[in-house]
Design an enzyme around this catalytic site. Structure first.
Site, PDB file in Angstrom:
ATOM      1  N   LYS A  85       0.862  -1.189   0.000  1.00 38.67           N
ATOM      2  CA  LYS A  85       0.000   0.000   0.000  1.00 38.67           C
ATOM      3  C   LYS A  85       0.894   1.234   0.000  1.00 38.67           C
ATOM      4  O   LYS A  85       1.778   1.392   0.853  1.00 38.67           O
ATOM      5  CB  LYS A  85      -0.883  -0.040   1.253  1.00 38.67           C
ATOM      6  CG  LYS A  85      -2.239   0.587   1.084  1.00 38.67           C
ATOM      7  CD  LYS A  85      -3.113   0.223   2.268  1.00 38.67           C
ATOM      8  CE  LYS A  85      -4.433   0.936   2.228  1.00 38.67           C
ATOM      9  NZ  LYS A  85      -5.187   0.713   3.474  1.00 38.67           N
TER      10      LYS A  85
HETATM   11  O1  G3P Z   1      -8.447   1.700   4.667  1.00 42.78           O
HETATM   12  C1  G3P Z   1      -8.593   3.051   4.987  1.00 42.78           C
HETATM   13  C2  G3P Z   1      -9.609   3.199   6.053  1.00 42.78           C
HETATM   14  O2  G3P Z   1      -9.254   2.386   7.107  1.00 42.78           O
HETATM   15  C3  G3P Z   1      -9.812   4.564   6.590  1.00 42.78           C
HETATM   16  O3  G3P Z   1     -10.965   4.487   7.349  1.00 42.78           O
HETATM   17  O4  G3P Z   1     -12.625   5.223   8.975  1.00 42.78           O
HETATM   18  O5  G3P Z   1     -10.185   5.832   9.273  1.00 42.78           O
HETATM   19  O6  G3P Z   1     -11.543   6.909   7.495  1.00 42.78           O
HETATM   20  P1  G3P Z   1     -11.359   5.687   8.316  1.00 42.78           P
END
Ligand code: G3P
Length: 221
Positions: A85
């Site tokens: 990633k």
């Molecule tokens: O994979 C990216 C994701 O985990 C981000 O999620 O909820 O932290 O915006 P969030």
């Protein structure tokens, strides 16, 4: 649309894998740090649980293409299912191009515009990760981005980059992503569980139990 689980928690990943609903895992530095365990060891253990693409992110302190390529090669060497990633930056795109030329799959993360997704796909990313919820957080409909990227990739059939809808927070996001044409939604465990539950399912189960017990009795009663 396929499901990945967005987590570095081994219990959550094991539980989702046992239900047969996920065919891959995405992690990021925040998710692995939250578990308080060794970074590399955590990724290796995840590879033992799910037999599918496992995204492991380069360190946030690897900022040059050279550093990302070096770390990316180490991540890829951990297991054949590892996907590297890489953040959406100019140096990240350079790293994606080099890793792709060596047959290493990449997932370009922190995508917030359709043009970023198109650039990542052209650089050779196997996956792009547009962040739905974080756009919603700033009052921009994140689902529009998923739909736009899906339309653009459909317009150019030579693009084989898959769209992983990320920053998915709730069941409505999941349905919307499937309608918008995401190839994959990477979903936190809590939202996966929210999806499988329905009050009428619970009510139906209680009725079956009560009707059965009224005639045949309850087991071990
Ligand atoms: O994979 C990216 C994701 O985990 C981000 O999620 O909820 O932290 O915006 P969030």
């Amino acid at each position: 649309m396929k499901f990945f689980i967005d987590s570095a928690n081994l219990d959550e990943i094991r539980s989702a894998a046992e239900m047969g609903i996920v065919c891959g895992v995405t992690t990021n530095p925040s998710l692995i740090a939250k578990e308080g365990r060794d970074y590399v060891q955590t990724l290796k253990e995840i590879c033992e649980i799910v037999d599918g693409p496992i995204s492991g992110e380069v360190s946030p302190f690897s900022t040059t293409a050279e550093e990302m390529v070096k770390e990316g090669r180490e991540i890829a060497a951990m297991h054949p299912n590892m996907v590297v990633k890489i953040p959406m930056t100019a140096e990240g795109l350079k790293a994606i191009r080099v890793l792709n030329s060596k047959g290493i799959k990449t997932n370009c993360t922190l995508i917030f515009s359709a043009n970023q997704a198109l650039l990542a796909a052209r650089a050779g990313a196997s996956y792009v990760s547009p962040f739905l919820g974080r756009l919603d957080d700033i009052s921009q409909p994140g689902i529009d981005l998923i739909q736009t990227i899906s339309q653009i990739f459909t317009n150019y059939p030579e693009i084989h980059c898959e769209i992983i809808a990320a920053s998915v927070r709730n069941p409505i996001h999941i349905t919307d992503c499937a309608l918008a044409g995401a190839d994959i939604a990477t979903v936190p465990y809590k939202a996966l569980v929210q999806c499988l539950r329905h009050p009428l399912t619970e009510e139906g189960l209680r009725k079956f139990e009560n009707d059965y017990a009224a005639v045949f009795g309850r087991p071990n009663a």
